[in-house]
Write an enzyme that holds these catalytic residues in place. Structure first.
Site, mmCIF file in Angstrom:
data_model
loop_
_atom_site.group_PDB
_atom_site.id
_atom_site.type_symbol
_atom_site.label_atom_id
_atom_site.label_comp_id
_atom_site.label_asym_id
_atom_site.label_seq_id
_atom_site.Cartn_x
_atom_site.Cartn_y
_atom_site.Cartn_z
ATOM 1 N N ARG A 142 -3.612 23.992 11.231
ATOM 2 C CA ARG A 142 -3.871 22.760 10.789
ATOM 3 C C ARG A 142 -2.759 21.779 11.417
ATOM 4 O O ARG A 142 -2.988 20.739 11.732
ATOM 5 C CB ARG A 142 -3.542 22.684 9.274
ATOM 6 C CG ARG A 142 -4.946 22.767 8.609
ATOM 7 C CD ARG A 142 -5.750 23.851 9.126
ATOM 8 N NE ARG A 142 -6.995 24.124 8.118
ATOM 9 C CZ ARG A 142 -7.398 24.748 7.025
ATOM 10 N NH1 ARG A 142 -5.938 25.531 6.593
ATOM 11 N NH2 ARG A 142 -8.093 24.704 6.479
ATOM 12 N N ASP A 171 -8.719 27.514 13.259
ATOM 13 C CA ASP A 171 -9.426 26.772 12.268
ATOM 14 C C ASP A 171 -10.129 25.614 12.515
ATOM 15 O O ASP A 171 -10.191 25.601 13.760
ATOM 16 C CB ASP A 171 -8.155 26.189 10.838
ATOM 17 C CG ASP A 171 -8.990 26.415 9.697
ATOM 18 O OD1 ASP A 171 -9.961 25.626 9.385
ATOM 19 O OD2 ASP A 171 -8.497 26.848 8.662
ATOM 20 N N HIS A 242 -14.730 27.890 8.918
ATOM 21 C CA HIS A 242 -13.419 27.333 9.439
ATOM 22 C C HIS A 242 -13.340 27.652 10.949
ATOM 23 O O HIS A 242 -12.135 27.783 11.627
ATOM 24 C CB HIS A 242 -12.146 27.987 8.916
ATOM 25 C CG HIS A 242 -11.961 27.610 7.352
ATOM 26 N ND1 HIS A 242 -11.554 26.349 7.225
ATOM 27 C CD2 HIS A 242 -12.279 28.280 6.120
ATOM 28 C CE1 HIS A 242 -11.335 25.977 5.734
ATOM 29 N NE2 HIS A 242 -11.918 27.274 5.397
ATOM 30 N N ASP A 308 -13.252 33.352 4.656
ATOM 31 C CA ASP A 308 -13.072 32.241 3.506
ATOM 32 C C ASP A 308 -13.970 31.240 3.638
ATOM 33 O O ASP A 308 -14.386 30.959 4.784
ATOM 34 C CB ASP A 308 -11.651 31.969 3.306
ATOM 35 C CG ASP A 308 -11.139 31.472 4.436
ATOM 36 O OD1 ASP A 308 -11.320 31.848 5.547
ATOM 37 O OD2 ASP A 308 -10.330 30.123 4.209
ATOM 38 N N GLU A 309 -14.636 30.533 2.689
ATOM 39 C CA GLU A 309 -15.037 29.258 2.435
ATOM 40 C C GLU A 309 -15.951 28.837 3.644
ATOM 41 O O GLU A 309 -15.868 28.143 4.549
ATOM 42 C CB GLU A 309 -14.079 28.135 2.891
ATOM 43 C CG GLU A 309 -13.018 28.524 1.637
ATOM 44 C CD GLU A 309 -11.783 27.251 1.511
ATOM 45 O OE1 GLU A 309 -11.261 27.022 0.480
ATOM 46 O OE2 GLU A 309 -11.195 27.218 2.773
ATOM 47 N N TRP A 375 -6.822 35.977 -2.642
ATOM 48 C CA TRP A 375 -6.177 34.476 -2.800
ATOM 49 C C TRP A 375 -6.899 33.540 -3.865
ATOM 50 O O TRP A 375 -6.234 32.702 -4.333
ATOM 51 C CB TRP A 375 -6.386 33.725 -1.369
ATOM 52 C CG TRP A 375 -7.762 33.231 -1.044
ATOM 53 C CD1 TRP A 375 -8.982 33.956 -0.464
ATOM 54 C CD2 TRP A 375 -8.340 31.759 -1.393
ATOM 55 N NE1 TRP A 375 -10.031 32.993 -0.350
ATOM 56 C CE2 TRP A 375 -9.761 31.834 -0.775
ATOM 57 C CE3 TRP A 375 -7.825 30.642 -1.824
ATOM 58 C CZ2 TRP A 375 -10.483 30.505 -0.961
ATOM 59 C CZ3 TRP A 375 -8.523 29.477 -1.906
ATOM 60 C CH2 TRP A 375 -9.991 29.552 -1.387
ATOM 61 N N TYR A 400 0.896 30.124 -3.210
ATOM 62 C CA TYR A 400 0.453 29.168 -2.340
ATOM 63 C C TYR A 400 1.513 27.883 -2.020
ATOM 64 O O TYR A 400 1.543 27.144 -3.045
ATOM 65 C CB TYR A 400 -0.936 28.485 -2.728
ATOM 66 C CG TYR A 400 -2.014 29.271 -2.020
ATOM 67 C CD1 TYR A 400 -2.219 30.451 -1.977
ATOM 68 C CD2 TYR A 400 -3.237 28.385 -1.649
ATOM 69 C CE1 TYR A 400 -3.227 31.332 -1.205
ATOM 70 C CE2 TYR A 400 -4.177 28.991 -0.851
ATOM 71 C CZ TYR A 400 -4.413 30.434 -0.559
ATOM 72 O OH TYR A 400 -5.179 30.918 -0.004
ATOM 73 N N TRP A 450 -0.005 27.025 3.997
ATOM 74 C CA TRP A 450 -1.041 26.008 4.500
ATOM 75 C C TRP A 450 -0.379 24.664 4.892
ATOM 76 O O TRP A 450 0.521 24.122 4.063
ATOM 77 C CB TRP A 450 -2.236 25.825 3.535
ATOM 78 C CG TRP A 450 -2.678 27.007 3.135
ATOM 79 C CD1 TRP A 450 -2.728 27.908 1.996
ATOM 80 C CD2 TRP A 450 -3.726 28.051 4.038
ATOM 81 N NE1 TRP A 450 -3.548 28.708 1.966
ATOM 82 C CE2 TRP A 450 -4.198 29.049 3.264
ATOM 83 C CE3 TRP A 450 -4.203 27.708 5.354
ATOM 84 C CZ2 TRP A 450 -5.168 29.979 3.543
ATOM 85 C CZ3 TRP A 450 -5.128 28.769 5.863
ATOM 86 C CH2 TRP A 450 -5.602 29.899 5.037
ATOM 87 N N THR A 451 -0.623 24.149 5.836
ATOM 88 C CA THR A 451 -0.045 23.084 6.524
ATOM 89 C C THR A 451 -0.757 21.953 6.766
ATOM 90 O O THR A 451 -0.471 21.017 7.267
ATOM 91 C CB THR A 451 0.580 23.350 8.117
ATOM 92 O OG1 THR A 451 -0.301 23.696 8.838
ATOM 93 C CG2 THR A 451 1.363 24.570 7.747
ATOM 94 N N GLU A 452 -1.779 21.401 6.051
ATOM 95 C CA GLU A 452 -2.463 20.123 5.921
ATOM 96 C C GLU A 452 -1.634 19.333 5.680
ATOM 97 O O GLU A 452 -1.673 18.306 6.352
ATOM 98 C CB GLU A 452 -3.770 20.155 5.124
ATOM 99 C CG GLU A 452 -4.754 20.854 5.245
ATOM 100 C CD GLU A 452 -4.908 22.383 4.615
ATOM 101 O OE1 GLU A 452 -3.865 22.956 4.166
ATOM 102 O OE2 GLU A 452 -5.828 22.889 4.387
HETATM 103 C C1 ACM Z 1 -7.941 30.137 1.712
HETATM 104 O O1 ACM Z 1 -7.072 29.443 1.091
HETATM 105 N N1 ACM Z 1 -9.219 29.352 2.080
HETATM 106 C C2 ACM Z 1 -7.734 31.377 2.248
#
Ligand code: ACM
Length: 535
Positions: A142, A171, A242, A308-309, A375, A400, A450-452
C-alpha cells in the site's frame, strides 16, 4: 532491570557486589557456532560504545549449550565478565539483545555519546520464548517502504526478540518485488498515478505518483540481514484477490470475459476490490513462475499466498470460471478458490516449503498441509487448529496496529475501534476453546501493520510503537491470563524502554497522545463507533 520482554527467570546478585564494566580493553570470545552473534554484537554494542571488542579472553564469552532449548539462553554477569550461553546461535543472539538492555539506552545508539557508562550489575538470567513464531507483518504494497527502512525494522524486531518479518509484497495498489521473467510486474505494477489520502470515503488525493520495489539483490540483502538477526522473512504474494497491480501489468491474468482488463490501472484507492485473478491454468503457470524465482530468494519454510478478501462476482459472471468449476467437479466459487490454494499447497510442498494463508483459505476446504493466519478474530484459527492445521494468531480485534490507539480526536487518520497499549498487552494468542493438543497448533502470534493510512516510515513508527513492545512481551514471555497480567508493572518498565526507543530513533506515540507533527488534521478516518475498517 526493566527488561522487555520480561525474562522467564532472573536472579540479581547483591547490590553490594561491584558491576562488570565494559572498557576499551574488553574482549569478546565467540565459541564455534556463535561467530555470527559476535559479528552483530560488534556492529551494535561495538558501535555504541566505540570499543573494538577484539577476540580473546577477559570480557564477554558466547557459547552454545545443547542442554538448552533452541532459542533459550542463560546470561550471567559477575565481577570478571559476561557469559551468554544459548541452545543455538539464535538463543545466544536473544541473550545478546538482553545484554544491550542491561547496558542502558545509549547501547542502542550507532556511535558513542558523552557520559555513557557501561556498567552491568551482577545477575543471572534464564530465558526462553513462549512461541517459535513471533511475527510482524509489514504492508509494503500500500505504501512502499524503501529497503533501508526494512533493514531498520529488522533491527527493531531483533531488539524486541521478534523473529518473523512477513512482507506483504503484492496488492491491488502495488507489486514490490522484481520478477525477471515478468518485468512488467514492476515496470507497470510497482507504481500508481496517485493515492487516496485517508480511508476510501475521504475526498482527498495525493496527486504525486507513488511507487518503488525491491530488486532481487535488495531481497537477498534483506534476507541475509534478517538471518544475521535470527529473523525469518516470509514473503506474501496475495492471490487470487488483491491482485489488480498484477492485472494492470498483465491484463490476461484478469477475468477478460467479464471486464476489459486492459483498462485496469494499479489501484489508487483502498478497500476490497472486485477485480480478481482469472482461475485459469495460465494464471497458475504465471504464479508458479513467480514463486519459482522467489523460492531462490527466500529460504523461509513458509510461503504466504494471501487468499483473503476475494469477491466472487466476476467468477460468477465468467463463462471461463464456470466451465472450470464444472471441469473440476466443484460445488461453487468457494471451492474454486480452494482448488487454487490446494494447487499451490501441493506445488510448495513438492519443493519442500509450506503454504500459509489468511483464514479465508478455510472456506471451501483447507489444503492438507496449509497453515492459517487467523485475522478475522479467533474463529478461523480455532477451526484450523481443531482440524490439525498450524495457526498464527493475528486477530484484527487485537493486533492490527493500524487501528486507532485512543479515542482522542487528534489520532492521525483514526481507524475505528480503539486498541490501546494495554489492549495489546492483554492479547492472548491461545484461546480457551482449544484443548492442549489443539493449542499446540498455535505456532505463534503476529502483529499486522497495514499501511493505507501510513505513508512513511515515520507514520509506521507511530502505529507500531509502543504497541509492538507490548506485543513482543506477549509473544515471548510466559504471561498469565489476560485479566491477571500486571499491566502497571509493564507500564513502569516502559519508562525505561521509551529511552531505548529514543536512542533507536523510533517516533513512537507518546503516552499523552500524538505530538503536533504526528497528527493529520483534516484527513478523514472512521468514526469511533463506525463499522470496522475496510482494509
Ligand atoms: C486482511 O486484513 N485482509 C488479511
Amino acid at each position: 532491570m526493566d527488561l522487555i520482554p520480561a525474562p522467564s527467570r532472573s536472579h540479581d546478585a547483591s547490590p553490594d557486589l561491584p558491576p562488570y564494566v565494559l572498557t576499551d580493553t574488553t574482549a569478546l570470545l565467540a565459541a564455534p557456532g556463535t561467530e555470527g552473534v559476535a559479528r552483530v554484537l560488534r556492529t551494535t554494542v561495538g558501535a555504541a560504545t566505540g570499543f573494538e571488542l577484539p577476540p580473546g579472553e577477559g570480557g564477554i564469552v558466547l557459547a552454545l549449550d545443547s542442554a538448552l532449548a533452541t532459542e533459550a539462553y542463560r546470561l550471567t554477569v559477575d565481577a570478571h565478565g559476561i557469559g551468554i550461553t544459548g541452545g543455538s546461535a539464535a538463543g545466544v543472539f536473544w541473550g545478546a539483545q538482553t545484554l544491550r538492555q542491561l547496558l542502558g539506552p545509549a547501547a542502542y545508539r550507532k556511535a558513542p555519546v558523552a557520559g555513557a557508562a557501561w556498567a552491568v550489575a551482577q545477575t543471572t538470567i534464564e530465558d526462553e520464548p513462549r512461541f517459535g513464531w513471533r511475527g510482524v507483518m509489514l504492508d509494503v504494497a500500500r505504501h512502499f517502504m524503501p529497503k533501508d527502512g526494512v533493514l531498520r525494522y529488522l533491527d527493531l524486531l531483533a531488539a524486541h526478540k521478534l523473529n518473523v518479518l512477513h512482507l506483504h509484497l503484492t496488492d491491488d495498489q502495488g507489486w514490490r518485488v522484481e520478477i525477471k521473467r515478468y518485468p512488467r510486474l514492476t515496470e507497470v505494477g510497482a507504481w500508481r498515478a496517485r493515492t487516496k489520502v485517508g480511508l476510501r470515503e475521504s475526498p482527498l488525493w495525493d496527486e504525486r505518483p507513488h511507487g518503488g520495489y525491491y530488486t532481487q539483490d535488495d531481497i537477498r540483502e534483506i534476507v541475509a540481514y534478517a538471518a544475521d538477526r535470527h529473523i525469518t522473512v516470509v514473503p506474501e504474494i496475495d492471490i487470487p484477490g488483491h491482485s489488480q497491480a498484477a492485472i494492470a501489468a498483465y491484463p490476461e491474468l484478469g477475468n477478460t470475459d467479464v471486464i476489459d482488463t486492459t483498462t485496469l490501472p494499479v489501484l489508487s484507492s483502498w478497500g476490497v476490490n472486485p477485480n480478481v485473478l482469472a482461475p485459469t491454468d495460465g494464471t497458475l503457470r504465471f504464479y508458479e513462475d513467480v514463486l519459482d524465482e522467489l523460492l531462490e530468494l527466500f529460504p523461509s519454510p513458509f510461503f504466504h499466498i494471501g487468499g483473503d478478501e476475494c469477491p466472487k462476482e466476476q467468477w460468477k459472471a465468467s463463462a471461463t470460471a464456470q466451465t472450470r468449476i464444472k471441469e473440476l467437479d466443484l460445488a461453487d466459487e468457494d471451492e474454486l478458490q480452494s482448488s487454487i490454494i490446494r494447487h499451490f499447497d501441493r506445488w510448495l510442498a513438492g519443493r519442500g516449503r509450506r503454504l500459509i494463508g489468511w483464514d479465508e483459505i478455510l472456506e471451501g476446504g483447507l489444503a492438507p498441509g496449509a497453515a492459517v493466519s487467523s485475522w478475522r478474530g479467533y474463529a478461523g484459527g480455532i477451526a484450523a487448529a481443531q482440524a490439525g492445521h498450524d495457526v498464527v494468531m493475528c486477530p484484527e480485534t487485537h493486533v492490527y496496529l493500524d487501528w486507532r490507539q485512543s479515542d482522542r480526536d487528534d489520532e492521525p487518520i483514526p481507524i475505528a475501534h480503539v486498541r490501546t497499549l494495554e489492549d495489546v498487552y492483554r492479547f492472548e494468542p491461545v484461546p480457551d476453546e482449544l484443548t492442549p493438543d489443539e493449542a499446540a497448533h498455535v505456532i505463534g502470534a503476529q502483529a499486522n501493520i497495514w499501511t493505507e493510512t501510513a505513508d512513511s516510515a515515520r507514520a509506521v513508527d507511530y502505529l507500531a510503537f509502543p504497541r509492538l513492545v507490548a506485543f513482543a512481551e506477549v509473544a515471548w514471555s510466559q504471561l498469565p491470563a489476560p485479566a491477571d497480567r500486571d499491566y502497571d508493572g509493564f507500564d513502569a518498565r516502559m519508562a525505561a524502554h521509551y529511552a531505548r526507543l529514543d536512542a533507536l530513533g523510533v517516533e513512537y506515540r507518546r503516552p499523552g497522545g500524538p505530538l503536533p507533527w504526528q497528527q493529520r488534521p483534516g484527513v478523514i478516518g472512521r468514526p469511533i463507533d463506525g463499522p470496522p475498517p475496510i482494509v
